[in-house]
Write a protein that holds these residues in place. Structure first.
Motif, PDB file in Angstrom:
ATOM      1  N   TYR A  99      -6.404  10.295  -2.661  1.00  0.00           N
ATOM      2  CA  TYR A  99      -5.289  10.768  -1.838  1.00  0.00           C
ATOM      3  C   TYR A  99      -4.954   9.833  -0.677  1.00  0.00           C
ATOM      4  CZ  TYR A  99      -5.507  15.132  -4.394  1.00  0.00           C
ATOM      5  OH  TYR A  99      -5.469  16.064  -5.385  1.00  0.00           O
ATOM      6  N   PHE A 100      -5.671   8.703  -0.607  1.00  0.00           N
ATOM      7  CA  PHE A 100      -5.490   7.832   0.563  1.00  0.00           C
ATOM      8  C   PHE A 100      -4.042   7.379   0.726  1.00  0.00           C
ATOM      9  CE2 PHE A 100      -5.292   3.747   2.670  1.00  0.00           C
ATOM     10  CZ  PHE A 100      -6.002   4.009   3.818  1.00  0.00           C
ATOM     11  N   THR A 101      -3.441   6.849  -0.348  1.00  0.00           N
ATOM     12  CA  THR A 101      -2.083   6.299  -0.254  1.00  0.00           C
ATOM     13  C   THR A 101      -1.084   7.374   0.155  1.00  0.00           C
ATOM     14  OG1 THR A 101      -2.702   4.820  -2.027  1.00  0.00           O
ATOM     15  CG2 THR A 101      -0.388   4.915  -1.502  1.00  0.00           C
ATOM     16  N   ARG A 102      -1.237   8.557  -0.452  1.00  0.00           N
ATOM     17  CA  ARG A 102      -0.303   9.642  -0.135  1.00  0.00           C
ATOM     18  C   ARG A 102      -0.414  10.041   1.342  1.00  0.00           C
ATOM     19  NH1 ARG A 102      -0.811  15.149  -3.360  1.00  0.00           N
ATOM     20  NH2 ARG A 102      -0.632  13.763  -5.135  1.00  0.00           N
ATOM     21  N   ARG A 103      -1.645  10.109   1.831  1.00  0.00           N
ATOM     22  CA  ARG A 103      -1.849  10.512   3.226  1.00  0.00           C
ATOM     23  C   ARG A 103      -1.335   9.420   4.180  1.00  0.00           C
ATOM     24  NH1 ARG A 103      -7.853  11.593   3.878  1.00  0.00           N
ATOM     25  NH2 ARG A 103      -7.285  12.635   5.812  1.00  0.00           N
ATOM     26  N   VAL A 136       0.835  -1.203   0.000  1.00  0.00           N
ATOM     27  CA  VAL A 136       0.000   0.000   0.000  1.00  0.00           C
ATOM     28  C   VAL A 136       0.872   1.256   0.000  1.00  0.00           C
ATOM     29  CG1 VAL A 136      -1.729   1.298   1.295  1.00  0.00           C
ATOM     30  CG2 VAL A 136      -1.855  -1.198   1.209  1.00  0.00           C
ATOM     31  N   LEU A 137       1.867   1.278   0.888  1.00  0.00           N
ATOM     32  CA  LEU A 137       2.624   2.521   1.100  1.00  0.00           C
ATOM     33  C   LEU A 137       3.717   2.757   0.059  1.00  0.00           C
ATOM     34  CD1 LEU A 137       3.129   2.438   4.981  1.00  0.00           C
ATOM     35  CD2 LEU A 137       1.349   3.594   3.688  1.00  0.00           C
ATOM     36  N   ASP A 138       4.256   1.704  -0.488  1.00  0.00           N
ATOM     37  CA  ASP A 138       5.416   1.870  -1.347  1.00  0.00           C
ATOM     38  C   ASP A 138       5.126   1.695  -2.831  1.00  0.00           C
ATOM     39  OD1 ASP A 138       7.722   2.184   0.694  1.00  0.00           O
ATOM     40  OD2 ASP A 138       6.537   0.532   1.450  1.00  0.00           O
ATOM     41  N   SER A 146      -6.122   2.659  -5.998  1.00  0.00           N
ATOM     42  CA  SER A 146      -7.435   2.823  -5.386  1.00  0.00           C
ATOM     43  C   SER A 146      -7.761   1.551  -4.624  1.00  0.00           C
ATOM     44  CB  SER A 146      -8.477   3.074  -6.479  1.00  0.00           C
ATOM     45  OG  SER A 146      -9.738   3.185  -5.883  1.00  0.00           O
ATOM     46  N   LEU A 147      -7.867   1.706  -3.310  1.00  0.00           N
ATOM     47  CA  LEU A 147      -8.106   0.530  -2.472  1.00  0.00           C
ATOM     48  C   LEU A 147      -9.587   0.418  -2.154  1.00  0.00           C
ATOM     49  CD1 LEU A 147      -5.244   1.034   0.109  1.00  0.00           C
ATOM     50  CD2 LEU A 147      -5.342  -0.756  -1.603  1.00  0.00           C
ATOM     51  N   PRO A 148     -10.074  -0.785  -1.958  1.00  0.00           N
ATOM     52  CA  PRO A 148     -11.465  -0.938  -1.535  1.00  0.00           C
ATOM     53  C   PRO A 148     -11.662  -0.345  -0.130  1.00  0.00           C
ATOM     54  CG  PRO A 148     -10.360  -3.063  -1.646  1.00  0.00           C
ATOM     55  CD  PRO A 148      -9.409  -2.065  -2.188  1.00  0.00           C
ATOM     56  N   PRO A 149     -12.874   0.095   0.194  1.00  0.00           N
ATOM     57  CA  PRO A 149     -13.109   0.779   1.486  1.00  0.00           C
ATOM     58  C   PRO A 149     -12.683  -0.053   2.694  1.00  0.00           C
ATOM     59  CG  PRO A 149     -15.020   0.991   0.057  1.00  0.00           C
ATOM     60  CD  PRO A 149     -14.081   0.079  -0.645  1.00  0.00           C
ATOM     61  N   ALA A 150     -12.937  -1.366   2.649  1.00  0.00           N
ATOM     62  CA  ALA A 150     -12.590  -2.205   3.815  1.00  0.00           C
ATOM     63  C   ALA A 150     -11.072  -2.197   4.040  1.00  0.00           C
ATOM     64  CB  ALA A 150     -13.077  -3.636   3.578  1.00  0.00           C
ATOM     65  N   ARG A 151     -10.320  -2.255   2.956  1.00  0.00           N
ATOM     66  CA  ARG A 151      -8.848  -2.258   3.065  1.00  0.00           C
ATOM     67  C   ARG A 151      -8.363  -0.903   3.584  1.00  0.00           C
ATOM     68  NH1 ARG A 151      -4.559  -4.380  -0.415  1.00  0.00           N
ATOM     69  NH2 ARG A 151      -2.741  -4.392   0.942  1.00  0.00           N
ATOM     70  N   ARG A 152      -8.982   0.179   3.085  1.00  0.00           N
ATOM     71  CA  ARG A 152      -8.591   1.520   3.557  1.00  0.00           C
ATOM     72  C   ARG A 152      -8.861   1.645   5.051  1.00  0.00           C
ATOM     73  NH1 ARG A 152     -11.358   3.713  -1.042  1.00  0.00           N
ATOM     74  NH2 ARG A 152     -12.891   4.656   0.332  1.00  0.00           N
TER      75      ARG A 152
END
Lengths: 418, 193
Positions: free
Chosen positions: B171-175, B93-95, B101-107
């Motif tokens: 922006y999830f991954t960046r945050r 996820v981070l790298d 775009s991740l599914p909501p449960a994974r986020r």
């Protein structure tokens, strides 16, 4: 041993069949004549006899007991002990699964006449633990290359990269908060406990007759039992623990077994009662006891590849719990000091250790560090492990954080003195 | 020579050599060829022979095309069991370098995990209680990075707007990456002290 026919000469056979078949169909003698050379080749592949497996293997290491990280040169000598020539011998040596070849190659090929020998060498880097070489895989081919015989040639070789615990005592490792003995004040032991006034019903043998003779006062002496506190080695070998900091490093379960073997030797030397609990794909419990036979049973259990496989087991099915079971540790081994060996890669061992400590059971966590810092994700995993170590220390659990690049004893002393 | 297989081999080899000699003789001396007559004139026999050899050739062909003679060579000599490093899932996820775009449960799982890590790191580095660490998390005073502070702050339920959801997704991954760096920095500062 398996013998199989290779497909090397099948092309000649197909050519022979097709030319002769078409030659017969069109009644053309030239085509029939053309089929003769491929027929000769096809027949040739069946003429040589299958190679005989008359090989003897010798393997030697420059240092049979190296230290961690030391380069060890392995020399392999293969001898044809039979009376027939082996025209093509290909060998892949059985390098122990947790060691990587850093120089040379563990593969070799040669043609060996009767009594001939061939020798080759390669270098491995030693890692903590006892590493057994596996049988060398050999493929023998006849001179035409049409038959291949696959077999294994075995010779016992072991590379023992030990990290013994010599100076740290069992009290420092396991019984830090509880003492090394358990006292049972049942009045029938051998160790003097208390003196009190005689009460009707006290057995005559407990009356202090000397004092009665001296002071004319009836008193009763009470005795107690003292026995060594048992140590239970708990191995966390769940699927989540099959992790390593890089692809050529052993995983945490292998290091956990290494720690367990070293501590088993330390406890056996002190003649303390020791037991084993393994939490992996299967669970196994060995009740604490003493004696050489019992220690050997534990040692063999730690070497059992079905219970503690070197290969990571398949992932548990969705819905299966992968938690460390706490109930058996509480009910079956309530008086024992727990030595929990876990890489602490999830919260389950943390919760287990804290719960047992809250119950008053002495717990020591020995954690081989297999976290990496190669990326942000792995660095966060390392931070999570550090947080778990911190949480354990705050709960009065003795924590030994072992970096496999250092000696185990150094980590034990550092953890015990913290 | 007592082995039946050896006897068959030698007979076959002798037959082959005789056939070869006969063939060569026909080639170099054509009169010999004239003396030799094809024994059968029945075309059915010839066709049957052709069919049989063609079928055998057809059956052998796949073994030639799908040759497995190098099977032994594919055995790796140093088979260290492949085990991933701890944190491989989070690394995915981070790298990542591309937009993910991740599914909501994974986020939800990633955010929850980073929130727990942040709380525990505050507890460890500041020696405070978990409740105090939660307060730090809520008011965002644990870091100078406003993005990281907002990422792990307990938030009210989402208003469910499409724009907000899209922004969250993009922006999830960046945050998450900014938050991971902030937590690691917090731990590193404590280690330096």
């Amino acid at each position: 041993m398996t013998a199989r026919r290779t497909t090397r000469w099948n092309s000649a056979l197909i050519a022979a069949l097709l030319t002769s078949g078409i030659g017969a169909l069109v009644a053309d003698p030239t085509l029939l004549l053309l089929s003769i050379p491929p027929v000769v080749f096809a027949v040739y592949s069946h003429v040589p006899a299958s190679p005989a497996t008359t090989l003897e293997l010798e393997r030697s290491c420059t240092e049979p007991a190296p230290s961690h990280g030391q380069a060890v040169e392995v020399t392999v000598t293969l001898k044809n002990a039979g009376d027939r020539t082996l025209p093509n011998v290909c060998l892949v040596d059985g390098v122990p699964p947790m060691l990587s070849v850093t120089d040379g190659s563990a593969r070799h090929a040669a043609a060996l006449g009767p009594g001939d020998k061939t020798t080759f060498s390669y270098t491995v880097t030693a890692k903590h633990g006892t590493h057994r070489f596996r049988p060398a895989a050999v493929v023998l081919e006849d001179i035409s290359g049409s038959v291949a015989v696959e077999t294994n040639v075995e010779t016992e070789t072991e590379l023992a990269c030990r990290s013994p615990v010599r100076t740290a005592t069992l009290e420092q490792i396991a019984h830090r908060y509880a003492g090394s003995t358990i006292t049972v004040d049942n009045g029938h032991g051998t160790v003097f406990s208390t003196v009190r006034s005689y009460q009707p019903g006290d057995p005559q043998r407990t009356i202090d007759w000397n004092r009665y003779a001296r002071d004319r006062e009836l008193t009763t002496i009470s005795f107690r039992d003292e026995r060594s506190r048992a140590t239970l080695l708990c191995l966390d070998a769940r699927e989540v623990c099959y992790r390593s900091d890089s692809s050529d490093e052993p995983h945490a379960v292998f290091y956990a077994c290494t720690v367990a073997r070293e501590l088993l030797d330390t406890i056996a030397t002190a003649n303390g009662p020791v037991g084993l609990a393994v939490f992996g794909t299967k669970q196994r419990y060995i009740t604490p006891n003493t004696g050489a036979h019992h220690v050997e049973t534990i040692r063999q259990t730690l070497n059992d590849p079905k219970l503690l496989p070197l290969e990571p087991p398949n992932r548990t099915r969705p819905g299966d719990t992968d938690e460390l079971p706490i109930r058996p540790l509480r009910t079956r081994f309530g008086e024992a000091s727990i030595l929990l060996i876990s890489p602490l890669l999830d919260d389950s061992p943390l919760e287990t250790a804290r719960t047992l400590r809250t119950d008053g059971q002495p717990v020591t966590v020995i954690s081989p560090a297999v976290t990496a810092t190669r990326s942000l994700g792995t660095a966060v995993a390392g931070l999570r492990r550090d947080n778990r170590l911190g949480a354990l220390r705050r709960s009065n659990v003795t924590v030994i954080d072992w970096d496999p690049e250092t000696a185990l004893e150094t980590a034990i002393r550092a953890g015990a003195n913290r | 020579m007592s082995n039946p297989r050896s006897i068959i081999r030698w007979i076959s080899a002798a037959g082959g050599i005789l056939s070869l000699c006969a063939g060569l003789a026909v080639l170099v001396a054509p009169p010999i060829g004239g003396a030799l007559h094809w024994p059968w004139d029945d075309e059915i026999l010839l066709v049957a022979f052709f069919v049989v050899v063609f079928v055998i050739a057809g059956l052998l062909l796949p073994f030639v095309l799908l040759d497995d003679s190098d099977r032994a060579d594919r055995t790796p000599p140093e088979p260290i069991p492949s085990t991933p490093p701890p944190g491989r899932g989070l690394e995915h996820v981070l790298d990542r370098r591309w937009l993910l775009s991740l599914p909501p449960a994974r986020r939800h799982r990633v955010r929850g995990g980073l929130r727990r890590t942040t709380i525990r790191t505050i507890v460890r580095t500041e020696g405070c209680a978990t409740e105090t660490a939660r307060d730090h998390l809520a008011d965002g005073t644990w870091t100078d990075d406003p993005v990281a502070a907002a990422f792990v702050r307990p938030e009210p339920e989402s208003d469910g707007s499409l724009l907000r959801s899209l922004r969250e997704r993009l922006y999830f991954t960046r945050r998450a990456r900014r938050t991971a760096r902030a937590v690691l920095m917090l731990a590193a500062e404590d280690a330096r002290r």
